[in-house]
Design a protein around this motif. Structure first.
Motif, PDB file in Angstrom:
ATOM      1  N   GLU A   1     -45.105  37.381 -39.778  1.00  0.00           N
ATOM      2  CA  GLU A   1     -46.424  37.870 -39.368  1.00  0.00           C
ATOM      3  C   GLU A   1     -47.514  36.965 -39.922  1.00  0.00           C
ATOM      4  N   ASN A   2     -47.287  36.466 -41.131  1.00  0.00           N
ATOM      5  CA  ASN A   2     -48.255  35.548 -41.709  1.00  0.00           C
ATOM      6  C   ASN A   2     -48.280  34.213 -40.972  1.00  0.00           C
ATOM      7  N   MET A   3     -47.160  33.837 -40.386  1.00  0.00           N
ATOM      8  CA  MET A   3     -47.115  32.568 -39.669  1.00  0.00           C
ATOM      9  C   MET A   3     -48.020  32.615 -38.442  1.00  0.00           C
ATOM     10  N   ALA A   4     -48.309  33.817 -37.937  1.00  0.00           N
ATOM     11  CA  ALA A   4     -49.171  33.937 -36.754  1.00  0.00           C
ATOM     12  C   ALA A   4     -50.637  34.107 -37.144  1.00  0.00           C
ATOM     13  N   LEU A   5     -50.920  34.237 -38.427  1.00  0.00           N
ATOM     14  CA  LEU A   5     -52.292  34.511 -38.860  1.00  0.00           C
ATOM     15  C   LEU A   5     -53.203  33.355 -38.452  1.00  0.00           C
ATOM     16  N   GLY A   6     -54.172  33.676 -37.616  1.00  0.00           N
ATOM     17  CA  GLY A   6     -55.077  32.644 -37.131  1.00  0.00           C
ATOM     18  C   GLY A   6     -54.580  31.966 -35.877  1.00  0.00           C
ATOM     19  N   TYR A   7     -53.275  32.035 -35.643  1.00  0.00           N
ATOM     20  CA  TYR A   7     -52.710  31.415 -34.442  1.00  0.00           C
ATOM     21  C   TYR A   7     -52.151  32.498 -33.528  1.00  0.00           C
ATOM     22  N   HIS A   8     -52.643  33.718 -33.696  1.00  0.00           N
ATOM     23  CA  HIS A   8     -52.103  34.825 -32.914  1.00  0.00           C
ATOM     24  C   HIS A   8     -52.497  34.724 -31.445  1.00  0.00           C
ATOM     25  N   HIS A   9     -53.414  33.811 -31.106  1.00  0.00           N
ATOM     26  CA  HIS A   9     -53.754  33.604 -29.697  1.00  0.00           C
ATOM     27  C   HIS A   9     -52.897  32.514 -29.062  1.00  0.00           C
ATOM     28  N   ASP A  10     -52.147  31.808 -29.856  1.00  0.00           N
ATOM     29  CA  ASP A  10     -51.302  30.729 -29.349  1.00  0.00           C
ATOM     30  C   ASP A  10     -50.391  31.252 -28.228  1.00  0.00           C
ATOM     31  N   PRO A  11     -50.451  30.650 -27.028  1.00  0.00           N
ATOM     32  CA  PRO A  11     -49.612  31.140 -25.920  1.00  0.00           C
ATOM     33  C   PRO A  11     -48.136  31.192 -26.286  1.00  0.00           C
TER      34      PRO A  11
ATOM     35  N   ASN B   1     -43.947  29.241 -53.327  1.00  0.00           N
ATOM     36  CA  ASN B   1     -43.405  29.460 -51.992  1.00  0.00           C
ATOM     37  C   ASN B   1     -44.423  30.102 -51.070  1.00  0.00           C
ATOM     38  N   GLN B   2     -45.307  30.942 -51.636  1.00  0.00           N
ATOM     39  CA  GLN B   2     -46.402  31.471 -50.822  1.00  0.00           C
ATOM     40  C   GLN B   2     -47.265  30.327 -50.311  1.00  0.00           C
ATOM     41  N   GLN B   3     -47.577  29.400 -51.215  1.00  0.00           N
ATOM     42  CA  GLN B   3     -48.431  28.291 -50.816  1.00  0.00           C
ATOM     43  C   GLN B   3     -47.722  27.424 -49.778  1.00  0.00           C
ATOM     44  N   LYS B   4     -46.395  27.275 -49.924  1.00  0.00           N
ATOM     45  CA  LYS B   4     -45.664  26.503 -48.931  1.00  0.00           C
ATOM     46  C   LYS B   4     -45.734  27.179 -47.562  1.00  0.00           C
ATOM     47  N   LEU B   5     -45.711  28.502 -47.554  1.00  0.00           N
ATOM     48  CA  LEU B   5     -45.842  29.224 -46.282  1.00  0.00           C
ATOM     49  C   LEU B   5     -47.162  28.870 -45.608  1.00  0.00           C
ATOM     50  N   VAL B   6     -48.256  28.923 -46.403  1.00  0.00           N
ATOM     51  CA  VAL B   6     -49.576  28.622 -45.843  1.00  0.00           C
ATOM     52  C   VAL B   6     -49.607  27.180 -45.351  1.00  0.00           C
ATOM     53  N   LEU B   7     -49.088  26.267 -46.181  1.00  0.00           N
ATOM     54  CA  LEU B   7     -49.108  24.855 -45.802  1.00  0.00           C
ATOM     55  C   LEU B   7     -48.272  24.615 -44.550  1.00  0.00           C
ATOM     56  N   ALA B   8     -47.129  25.289 -44.463  1.00  0.00           N
ATOM     57  CA  ALA B   8     -46.283  25.119 -43.282  1.00  0.00           C
ATOM     58  C   ALA B   8     -47.047  25.557 -42.042  1.00  0.00           C
ATOM     59  N   ARG B   9     -47.724  26.685 -42.146  1.00  0.00           N
ATOM     60  CA  ARG B   9     -48.470  27.197 -41.002  1.00  0.00           C
ATOM     61  C   ARG B   9     -49.542  26.203 -40.560  1.00  0.00           C
ATOM     62  N   GLU B  10     -50.267  25.646 -41.520  1.00  0.00           N
ATOM     63  CA  GLU B  10     -51.418  24.817 -41.174  1.00  0.00           C
ATOM     64  C   GLU B  10     -51.031  23.372 -40.878  1.00  0.00           C
ATOM     65  N   MET B  11     -50.010  22.864 -41.576  1.00  0.00           N
ATOM     66  CA  MET B  11     -49.708  21.439 -41.444  1.00  0.00           C
ATOM     67  C   MET B  11     -48.780  21.139 -40.284  1.00  0.00           C
ATOM     68  N   GLU B  12     -47.916  22.085 -39.931  1.00  0.00           N
ATOM     69  CA  GLU B  12     -46.941  21.823 -38.878  1.00  0.00           C
ATOM     70  C   GLU B  12     -47.596  21.696 -37.501  1.00  0.00           C
TER      71      GLU B  12
END
Lengths: 367, 517
Positions: B369-379, B422-433
């Motif tokens: 759910e956090n991976m979609a945060l901010g990108y929840h509009h992504d088709p 690992n929390q920070q890695k989650l955020v970085l993965a979401r934004e950097m990938e």
């Protein structure tokens, strides 16, 4: 790390409420014993009165239907951390909407009347919730305060409408005229008769029950399967994180209150159209407030709300039976209901922390 | 107060503090495991360890906030029970917390005597404290205006008030928890001068920090904690930062990442004369101009609270501002429609916020759910106009977690169940990938263990070398120096100057951070 975090999910949603209810019943039993009645007999009477016959079931399910609607209303709002105390007023206004739709539009058949009444109740309830929602979103007026005040305004408004507008000429009773017979909803008796199951025709339980159950599912789908639900939950869990994600707090507050108010307004389909067939002054009878307890006990989850609504339906019907057949005064039934609310809602941690500790010990021993 | 409790701090032992076999568990979590440590009197003793190693728990036991499940505390050789902080004070222990415990609208004097008033009337205590403060100021460079209100003081001065409070209570042992986190380098140097002066007076000082450089600079002995255990104690002169880092992590680590020289491309972000006035009418940004090019890291150095957070928020679309900004040559609206976080992400601005607990993650949401945060509009994350495609998000999360080595790689685990790194890695993965045009990143390694710091730094450089522009805000000068290709220093809402990392040093940056040019 808090000990409360270490409790398995299944225990959190089943064990904690069950133990809470058991404690509430235990104290109630002591109270009943203290006033000289037999607690065991009382329990038997309550269970028989609410589940022992299709008559009892009918009333239990009728009350539960009301509580499902108002419980869902509170739950949806609480998922966005909005404490909507205004279910009572929104349901009252929903009743007004239902009454206007049923009285002023000629419906050829109950199916259409049902749809019309649902729209009327939902729209009026939603609009009544929109005002506090808008005030919170745009002006920062606290929604707890405004929704409480709007309950009073709703009651006054309804009184005015009934006395001055809807009351038929020449009657003293502040209520609307009877709705046309075409609008009468099929009762559970009628529905079950179609499949050959006999059911008492006396209790007011009607097709709204099915709508309420469908709404439980719909709310679950909304919250956990749609983008709007995702945004509502994200906003409820963390406003800064929601902002970061580009979720507008004002918009989510308003949408959530509209949905919450609509669900509360839908309750009127059951009580006003389904039972009374007219709008009376006290059409909601506190179900808006019971909805808060139902949502608390149901952990703001639609399926929890369904179960909690059934429990409160049982308490309502069983309590009525107690008052009818024993010397236990009506007030004590309210006390029992209050104890259940107290234990499941307010004293949640009293049960949760010892259970968490037990789990921690079990885990330590298993190691 | 009985005199027998305080005064006879008889010198029966060479050790001011001796802990024997201290253990403490919170539920199933063993925060301290059989910890023994000896702190020599009249020394500065450092305690290092990663977040969650148990340093704070140990000090809280010593200060009477927690009771140990097992073990003994000896103060000056005498077994001492410390059930609460009053007993700790009576035993001569003073504590300076990371987050100060001062009454903002009280004066310095009032704060110093708070809780230690001599009687019902304040005047005798106040005049005694005034005299003492004068002496201490002369002796230890602990000068603070006794009549100033706390809210008017700088952070460095507020910290001195905390030290004065402890000394007023006749502390012989002073514990400081991460004291330099909020200080400029020169303020930190001043603090260390004070601490050395106190040491010369025979006081014992325990310094908790994660900054190895400070340990090497000021301590006499250093103890290392890892996962609730005390893994080593060394005389500082006989150890090195590399050895300490290895002891903290339990394996070899690179303190400084390999960084090939940058090959900057076109300007990605150009900002001119950015101004922000906050809701209290205070000007937070006073005309910021900067540019970041593709394939380079611009580091923003500065003491926390000098406008860096506001700068990040403006660029990320979380706060409105005046001024001009351009992204790849196109106007970037700073207010009104099109200035929101969603539009920014659409334009390729990714943002790793400074506070991952408050902003970057919804702690009670699962990882997916956090991976979609901010990108929840992504088709790709949706099926139809209303419905989210949960299965697709979970699938995507699994891939990203694997790529960023998030442990455990379980997309159904709630974010709060992961460690800080690992929390920070989650955020970085979401934004950097998403290979953004520009990555805004604030405090990328705050509260992150050393092992993860290494990984995060490598990932940032990898993104840079793939051609993204990176704007890095950090209060850790070491991090700025290690990662940046250019360094801009912020002070009081302005950029005080820009430096090349290989042509500057901590002293020069420190002066800029203090507003001196």
């Amino acid at each position: 790390m808090k000990a409360t975090d270490r409790i398995p999910h299944w225990a959190d949603v089943t064990l904690v409420p069950l133990v809470s209810v058991a404690l509430a019943f235990a104290i109630s039993a002591i109270l009943i014993w203290a006033i000289g009645e037999n607690p065991w007999e009382a329990v038997k009477l309550m269970v028989e009165g609410s589940f022992g016959s299709s008559y009892g079931w009918g009333y239990t399910l009728f009350y539960a239907t009301n509580f499902m609607f108002t419980g869902l209303a509170v739950s949806v709002a609480f998922q966005a951390r909005l404490f909507n105390i205004g279910g009572e007023g929104q349901a009252l206004l929903g009743g007004l909407g239902v009454a206007l739709v049923c009285l002023y539009i000629p419906w050829p058949h109950w199916t259409l009347a049902l749809i019309g009444a649902m729209v009327g109740g939902a729209v009026f309830g939603a609009l009544w919730a929109l005002i506090p929602g808008w005030l919170q979103a745009k002006r920062g007026s606290h929604i707890v305060i405004t929704t409480i005040m709007f309950n009073f305004i709703a009651a006054s408004l309804l009184g005015y409408m009934l006395v001055n507008v809807l009351r038929p000429q020449g009657t003293q009773d502040p209520s609307s005229p009877r709705f046309p017979p075409e609008t009468a909803l099929p009762s559970l008796h009628d529905i079950l008769a179609l499949v050959g199951i006999p059911f008492s025709r006396v209790p007011p339980v009607n097709i709204s029950l099915l709508i309420a159950v469908a709404m439980c599912f719909a709310v679950w789908y909304l919250l956990w399967r749609t983008r709007l639900g995702y945004q509502i939950r994200a906003f409820g869990e963390s406003e800064p994180a929601a902002e970061y994600a580009g979720i507008s707090p004002a918009r989510i507050t308003i949408y959530t209150m509209l949905i919450s108010g609509a669900l509360a307004g839908l309750m009127a389909v059951n009580s006003v159209l389904g039972e009374q067939q007219r709008l009376v002054l006290n059409a909601v009878e506190g179900a808006g407030f019971i909805g808060i307890a139902v949502a608390l006990m149901g952990r703001n989850h639609p399926f929890g709300v369904f179960l909690a609504a059934m429990l409160f339906g049982f308490l309502y019907q069983g309590g009525a039976e107690l008052a009818l057949w024993t010397g236990i005064p009506r007030e004590l039934i309210v006390v029992i209901q209050a104890l259940v609310i107290l234990f499941t809602g307010a004293l949640d941690n009293m049960v949760r922390i010892p259970i968490a500790r037990l789990f921690a010990q079990a885990r330590a021993r298993g190691r | 107060m009985t005199t027998t409790d305080i005064s006879p701090r008889t010198q029966t032992s060479d050790y001011a503090i001796e802990l024997r076999g201290i253990s403490k568990a919170f539920g199933p979590v063993q925060a301290n495991k059989d910890i023994s440590i000896k702190v020599r009197r009249g020394t500065i003793h450092g305690i290092v360890g990663e977040n969650g190693a148990g340093k704070s728990t140990l000090m809280s036991i010593l200060y009477g906030f927690y009771r140990a499940d097992a073990g003994d505390i000896l103060i000056n050789g005498q077994a001492t029970e410390i059930p609460d902080s009053q007993s700790a004070i009576r035993a001569g222990i003073g504590m300076v917390f990371q987050h100060f415990k001062l009454v903002e609208n009280f004066s310095v004097l009032e704060n110093v005597i708070l809780g230690a008033e001599a009687g019902g009337l304040l005047r005798p205590s106040l005049s005694r404290a005034r005299g003492l403060l004068k002496d201490l100021a002369r002796e230890f460079e602990l000068n603070v205006d006794p009549d100033a209100r706390i809210e008017d003081l700088s952070v460095g001065h507020q910290q001195r008030v905390e030290i004065l409070k402890a000394l007023y209570r006749e502390a012989d042992i002073l514990i400081l928890d991460e004291p330099t986190g909020v200080l400029t380098p020169s303020e930190a140097d001043h603090l260390f001068r004070i601490l050395r002066g106190l040491k010369e007076q025979g006081k014992t000082i325990v310094l908790i920090t994660h900054k190895l450089r400070e340990i090497m600079d000021v301590t006499d002995d250093v103890s290392v904690m890892r996962r609730g255990e005390m893994v080593a104690t060394r005389p500082t002169a006989q150890t090195s930062p590399t050895e300490l880092a290895e002891l903290m992590v339990g394996r070899k680590v690179l303190l400084r990442v390999e960084k090939p020289p940058a090959r900057p491309g076109k300007t990605v972000l150009q900002v001119d004369n950015l101004r922000v006035v906050d809701s209290q009418g205070v000007e937070r940004l006073r005309g910021i101009s900067l540019n970041v090019r593709a394939g380079e890291i611009l580091g923003i150095a500065g003491v926390a609270g000098n406008g860096q957070s506001e700068l990040l928020e403006v660029l990320a679309g979380l706060r409105e501002a005046e001024g001009q900004a351009q992204l790849r040559g196109e106007d970037l609206p700073l207010a009104g429609p099109g200035a929101g976080a969603i539009s920014r992400r659409r334009q390729g601005v990714a943002h790793v916020p400074e506070d991952r607990h408050r902003r970057g993650l919804v702690l009670r949401f699962m990882a997916w759910e956090n991976m979609a945060l901010g990108y929840h509009h992504d088709p790709a994350y949706n099926s139809g106009p209303l419905r989210m495609n949960n299965a697709a998000i979970i699938h995507d999360t699994e891939a990203k977690m694997q790529h960023f080595d998030v442990r455990p790689p379980d997309p159904m685990l709630q974010a709060e169940g992961f460690s800080g790194g690992n929390q920070q890695k989650l955020v970085l993965a979401r934004e950097m990938e998403r290979n953004p045009e520009i990555l805004l990143v604030g405090q990328p390694t705050r509260g992150v263990d050393i092992g993860a710091i290494e990984f995060i730094h490598q990932q940032l450089i990898r993104l840079r070398d793939q051609g993204s522009a990176i704007l890095l805000v950090s209060v850790e000068l070491d991090e700025i120096l290690a990662l940046s290709d250019r360094i801009a220093v912020m002070f009081d809402g302005r950029i005080m100057g820009e430096r090349q990392p290989d042509q500057t040093n901590i002293q020069e940056l420190g002066l800029l951070m203090a507003g001196m040019t």
